[in-house]
Design a protein around this motif. Structure first.
Motif, PDB file in Angstrom:
ATOM      1  N   GLU A  12      -8.686  87.425 -48.525  1.00  0.00           N
ATOM      2  CA  GLU A  12      -8.789  88.700 -49.291  1.00  0.00           C
ATOM      3  C   GLU A  12      -9.570  88.403 -50.487  1.00  0.00           C
ATOM      4  OE1 GLU A  12      -5.389  91.040 -51.824  1.00  0.00           O
ATOM      5  OE2 GLU A  12      -4.788  90.629 -49.551  1.00  0.00           O
ATOM      6  N   MET A  13      -9.329  87.161 -51.319  1.00  0.00           N
ATOM      7  CA  MET A  13     -10.075  86.855 -52.549  1.00  0.00           C
ATOM      8  C   MET A  13     -11.306  86.766 -52.247  1.00  0.00           C
ATOM      9  SD  MET A  13      -7.992  84.045 -54.934  1.00  0.00           S
ATOM     10  CE  MET A  13      -8.457  82.650 -53.616  1.00  0.00           C
ATOM     11  N   VAL A  14     -11.896  86.076 -51.100  1.00  0.00           N
ATOM     12  CA  VAL A  14     -13.415  85.926 -50.771  1.00  0.00           C
ATOM     13  C   VAL A  14     -13.667  87.228 -50.501  1.00  0.00           C
ATOM     14  CG1 VAL A  14     -14.844  85.025 -49.216  1.00  0.00           C
ATOM     15  CG2 VAL A  14     -12.876  83.703 -50.078  1.00  0.00           C
ATOM     16  N   ASP A  15     -13.298  88.055 -49.602  1.00  0.00           N
ATOM     17  CA  ASP A  15     -13.763  89.389 -49.303  1.00  0.00           C
ATOM     18  C   ASP A  15     -13.997  90.320 -50.395  1.00  0.00           C
ATOM     19  OD1 ASP A  15     -14.368  90.710 -46.754  1.00  0.00           O
ATOM     20  OD2 ASP A  15     -12.677  92.235 -47.146  1.00  0.00           O
ATOM     21  N   ASP A  16     -13.066  90.414 -51.260  1.00  0.00           N
ATOM     22  CA  ASP A  16     -13.049  91.064 -52.507  1.00  0.00           C
ATOM     23  C   ASP A  16     -14.317  90.552 -53.467  1.00  0.00           C
ATOM     24  OD1 ASP A  16     -10.791  92.297 -52.050  1.00  0.00           O
ATOM     25  OD2 ASP A  16      -9.524  91.503 -53.314  1.00  0.00           O
ATOM     26  N   ARG A  28     -20.187  81.134 -45.660  1.00  0.00           N
ATOM     27  CA  ARG A  28     -19.297  79.757 -45.812  1.00  0.00           C
ATOM     28  C   ARG A  28     -18.121  79.820 -46.867  1.00  0.00           C
ATOM     29  NH1 ARG A  28     -20.703  74.789 -43.726  1.00  0.00           N
ATOM     30  NH2 ARG A  28     -22.495  75.477 -43.172  1.00  0.00           N
ATOM     31  N   VAL A  29     -17.303  79.312 -46.855  1.00  0.00           N
ATOM     32  CA  VAL A  29     -16.287  78.988 -47.765  1.00  0.00           C
ATOM     33  C   VAL A  29     -15.846  77.812 -48.184  1.00  0.00           C
ATOM     34  CG1 VAL A  29     -13.819  79.808 -48.539  1.00  0.00           C
ATOM     35  CG2 VAL A  29     -15.259  81.563 -47.077  1.00  0.00           C
ATOM     36  N   HIS A  30     -15.918  77.192 -49.174  1.00  0.00           N
ATOM     37  CA  HIS A  30     -15.528  75.881 -49.689  1.00  0.00           C
ATOM     38  C   HIS A  30     -14.289  75.962 -50.366  1.00  0.00           C
ATOM     39  CE1 HIS A  30     -16.354  71.646 -50.545  1.00  0.00           C
ATOM     40  NE2 HIS A  30     -15.926  71.952 -51.642  1.00  0.00           N
ATOM     41  N   VAL A  31     -13.280  74.834 -49.912  1.00  0.00           N
ATOM     42  CA  VAL A  31     -11.995  75.080 -50.442  1.00  0.00           C
ATOM     43  C   VAL A  31     -11.695  73.625 -50.777  1.00  0.00           C
ATOM     44  CG1 VAL A  31      -9.498  75.347 -50.182  1.00  0.00           C
ATOM     45  CG2 VAL A  31     -11.075  77.111 -49.113  1.00  0.00           C
ATOM     46  N   ARG A  32     -11.050  73.255 -51.844  1.00  0.00           N
ATOM     47  CA  ARG A  32     -10.632  71.914 -52.172  1.00  0.00           C
ATOM     48  C   ARG A  32      -9.109  72.005 -52.212  1.00  0.00           C
ATOM     49  NH1 ARG A  32     -13.406  69.044 -57.043  1.00  0.00           N
ATOM     50  NH2 ARG A  32     -11.095  68.471 -57.138  1.00  0.00           N
ATOM     51  N   LEU A  33      -8.665  70.988 -51.122  1.00  0.00           N
ATOM     52  CA  LEU A  33      -6.935  71.084 -51.006  1.00  0.00           C
ATOM     53  C   LEU A  33      -6.598  69.429 -51.335  1.00  0.00           C
ATOM     54  CD1 LEU A  33      -6.438  72.829 -47.594  1.00  0.00           C
ATOM     55  CD2 LEU A  33      -5.814  73.436 -49.905  1.00  0.00           C
ATOM     56  N   MET A 105      -5.277  73.145 -54.951  1.00  0.00           N
ATOM     57  CA  MET A 105      -5.369  74.473 -53.779  1.00  0.00           C
ATOM     58  C   MET A 105      -6.691  75.097 -54.659  1.00  0.00           C
ATOM     59  SD  MET A 105      -1.826  75.112 -51.952  1.00  0.00           S
ATOM     60  CE  MET A 105      -2.601  76.028 -50.722  1.00  0.00           C
ATOM     61  N   GLN A 106      -7.916  74.926 -54.403  1.00  0.00           N
ATOM     62  CA  GLN A 106      -8.747  75.654 -55.292  1.00  0.00           C
ATOM     63  C   GLN A 106     -10.177  76.236 -54.407  1.00  0.00           C
ATOM     64  OE1 GLN A 106     -11.257  72.971 -57.481  1.00  0.00           O
ATOM     65  NE2 GLN A 106     -11.450  74.437 -59.015  1.00  0.00           N
ATOM     66  N   LEU A 107     -10.383  77.430 -54.585  1.00  0.00           N
ATOM     67  CA  LEU A 107     -11.378  78.028 -53.951  1.00  0.00           C
ATOM     68  C   LEU A 107     -12.668  77.596 -54.845  1.00  0.00           C
ATOM     69  CD1 LEU A 107     -12.837  80.151 -51.995  1.00  0.00           C
ATOM     70  CD2 LEU A 107     -12.179  81.816 -53.533  1.00  0.00           C
ATOM     71  N   ALA A 108     -13.314  76.867 -54.187  1.00  0.00           N
ATOM     72  CA  ALA A 108     -14.529  75.979 -55.056  1.00  0.00           C
ATOM     73  C   ALA A 108     -15.880  76.916 -54.849  1.00  0.00           C
ATOM     74  CB  ALA A 108     -14.605  74.555 -54.420  1.00  0.00           C
ATOM     75  N   ALA A 109     -16.252  77.580 -53.627  1.00  0.00           N
ATOM     76  CA  ALA A 109     -17.618  78.186 -53.592  1.00  0.00           C
ATOM     77  C   ALA A 109     -17.310  79.079 -52.342  1.00  0.00           C
ATOM     78  CB  ALA A 109     -18.575  77.224 -53.352  1.00  0.00           C
ATOM     79  N   ILE A 110     -18.392  80.059 -52.420  1.00  0.00           N
ATOM     80  CA  ILE A 110     -18.487  81.122 -51.441  1.00  0.00           C
ATOM     81  C   ILE A 110     -20.003  81.180 -51.300  1.00  0.00           C
ATOM     82  CG2 ILE A 110     -18.180  83.399 -51.003  1.00  0.00           C
ATOM     83  CD1 ILE A 110     -15.869  83.494 -53.170  1.00  0.00           C
ATOM     84  N   VAL A 111     -20.432  81.107 -49.955  1.00  0.00           N
ATOM     85  CA  VAL A 111     -21.756  81.688 -49.732  1.00  0.00           C
ATOM     86  C   VAL A 111     -21.933  83.120 -48.979  1.00  0.00           C
ATOM     87  CG1 VAL A 111     -23.718  80.959 -48.373  1.00  0.00           C
ATOM     88  CG2 VAL A 111     -22.283  79.038 -49.466  1.00  0.00           C
TER      89      VAL A 111
END
Length: 123
Positions: A12-16, A28-33, A105-111
């Motif tokens: 939802e965050m990435v789509d928005d 691409r979605v890059h997440v730090r966990l 738990m971090q959304l780091a980057a979106i391509v």
């Protein structure tokens, strides 16, 4: 299923974000966990199901696992214990409860798919 709810929130965050930037799709979605989240495998599985029919459908999920580090008051330094559930300083052996990294738990980057460029999501 907690992991599916987490994946849906991420999608939802990435789509928005993609919608706000005029992108038709996300590649691409890059997440730090943090290693203590213990969600890496479950998020990979849930991401595919949660992304169906969204701008993230078919996107690659990259997960960067952040190791556990703790602050040892006796040594006055940040240390990496021998395992993700070991809270003892590897140098002096003292138990510590001060976690520095490993719980992120971090959304780091979106391509985005339109231009192929990376967009860093703030936050």
């Amino acid at each position: 299923m907690h992991e599916l709810a987490l994946a849906r929130s991420l999608i939802e965050m990435v789509d928005d974000y993609a919608l706000a930037h005029g992108a038709r799709r996300v590649t691409r979605v890059h997440v730090r966990l943090g290693v203590q989240s213990a969600l890496t495998r479950a998020l990979h599985v849930s991401f595919r199901a949660a992304s169906r029919g969204t701008r993230c459908d078919g996107a690659t999920l990259d997960i960067e696992v952040i190791p556990l580090t703790v602050h040892c008051r006796l040594c006055d330094g940040v240390k990496t214990p021998s395992g993700p559930w070991n809270f003892r300083c590897p140098d002096c052996g003292r138990a510590t409860h001060e976690i520095v990294t490993g719980r992120e738990m971090q959304l780091a980057a979106i391509v985005l798919g339109n231009d192929g460029g990376a967009a860093t999501h703030p936050g």
